[in-house]
Design an enzyme around this catalytic site. Structure first.
Site, mmCIF file in Angstrom:
data_model
loop_
_atom_site.group_PDB
_atom_site.id
_atom_site.type_symbol
_atom_site.label_atom_id
_atom_site.label_comp_id
_atom_site.label_asym_id
_atom_site.label_seq_id
_atom_site.Cartn_x
_atom_site.Cartn_y
_atom_site.Cartn_z
ATOM 1 C CB ALA A 87 -0.856 -0.002 1.155
ATOM 2 C CD GLN B 272 1.783 6.618 4.108
ATOM 3 O OE1 GLN B 272 3.141 6.625 4.936
ATOM 4 N NE2 GLN B 272 1.748 7.554 2.972
ATOM 5 C CB SER B 273 3.941 -0.580 2.096
ATOM 6 O OG SER B 273 4.523 -1.574 2.482
ATOM 7 C CG ASN B 274 4.981 0.134 8.286
ATOM 8 O OD1 ASN B 274 5.107 1.507 8.463
ATOM 9 N ND2 ASN B 274 3.876 -0.401 8.710
ATOM 10 C CB CYS C 19 7.114 -0.541 0.353
ATOM 11 S SG CYS C 19 6.168 -1.664 -0.489
#
Length: 329
Positions: free
Chosen positions: A72, A74-76, A78
């Site tokens: 997503a 706001q992927s942690n 990523c």
């Protein structure tokens, strides 16, 4: 059991294990402890650092010069992948759900600071568009390595078998035993690895994953995905254990309106933890999981006689992107 697996050094371990005395008093018990995986060090921390040590180790061993993963906006996962790639000199491509915002904030801002190549995928936030990107990069002469959504494969789960062993050593030193371990369960490897670690060490602790997402993983119902992953991870490390659905606790009572949609549960948990312990949770994962823990205490599912561990999986950078939803004045 993991000595034959290549591993990159990316984080600072062991992460702290602390007691949350003020939060416990606020709730009238039980004793609450926290495993601070928000302090892993890489890219402002988070549990994905553990997974990436094994996954990036595998990528380097296979001669990759480029890594690709998805998530997503706001992927942690990523964000930590971006930091890991930068530290290892690998090119990083992120396939993110949604469309590019006018102003990057939170994790997306950090992705850009790390110099990632970002590909916008609309509704496809779980990597559906990755195969076409792999072919494109191969045609350009790159050697891409695909990291699964959330870093959730057997290598990611192995990291949490190791993490459970780390926790067990710490809690023995502190002379404490846990009746429950509460954590956010979203892509499965953290959950599967903790299940396997719990079984190997025979600690008989009740592992309660708080479900974060309504979706499936790889077109398999999420609960079955976790069980399958625990079993395939056991095979990878040659551990003679077999799991069934009866071994899994996945609490889906707190999913609310879905992934990344902030409600009163998350708002209260974030504020209560910050204002009583000075610790920041994130809006998507740990805020929801802590909200679940708080509700389980209030409804008597967890009693004042219990001793609970909350596994803080990180994610605080996303707070900045959710400022309007949190509405904290």
């Amino acid at each position: 059991m993991t000595d034959n697996l290549p591993k990159a050094s990316l984080g600072y371990f062991p992460t702290p294990l602390i007691e949350l005395t003020r939060l416990s008093a606020k709730l009238g018990g039980p004793k609450i402890y926290m495993k601070r995986d928000d302090n892993t060090g890489l890219a402002l921390g988070g549990n994905k650092t553990r997974k990436l040590e094994y996954i990036m180790g595998d990528a380097l061993a296979k001669g990759a010069d480029t890594v690709i993963t998805a998530g997503a906006i706001q992927s942690n996962h990523c964000r930590q992948t971006a930091g890991a790639a930068a530290s290892l000199g690998l090119e990083c491509h992120l396939v993110l759900g949604g469309k590019e915002p006018t102003r990057p904030q939170g994790n997306l801002l950090l992705d850009k600071v790390y110099g990632c190549h970002i590909h916008w995928a609309g509704k496809n936030r779980k990597g559906e568009d990755i195969p076409a990107l792999v072919e494109q990069l191969k045609a350009e002469g790159k050697k891409p390595y695909v990291i699964p959504y959330g870093g959730s494969n057997e290598l990611g789960a192995v990291a949490f078998v190791e993490a459970y062993e780390e926790l067990d050593s710490q809690r023995r030193d502190m002379n404490v035993s846990f009746t429950h371990i509460i954590f956010a369960s979203s892509s499965g490897a953290t959950h599967a690895g903790l299940m396997l670690g719990n079984r190997i060490l025979e600690t008989n602790c009740q592992l309660v994953g708080i479900n974060i997402d309504k979706g499936e993983m790889d077109k398999v119902p999420f609960d079955q995905h976790i069980v399958n992953l625990a079993n395939s991870t056991a095979r990878l490390i040659e551990a003679d254990y077999q799991f069934t659905a009866n071994d899994l606790i996945l609490n889906s009572n707190y999913v609310g309106d879905g992934y990344g949609v902030i409600g009163e549960l998350e708002k209260e948990a974030i504020a209560m933890t910050a204002q009583n312990e000075g610790i920041l949770l994130d809006p998507v994962y740990t805020g929801r999981a802590m909200g679940g823990l708080i509700d389980m205490v209030r409804t008597g599912q967890i009693t004042s006689e219990d001793t609970v561990l909350f596994w803080h999986t990180g994610g605080a950078p996303a707070l900045f992107a959710y400022a309007e939803d949190l509405d904290i004045r």
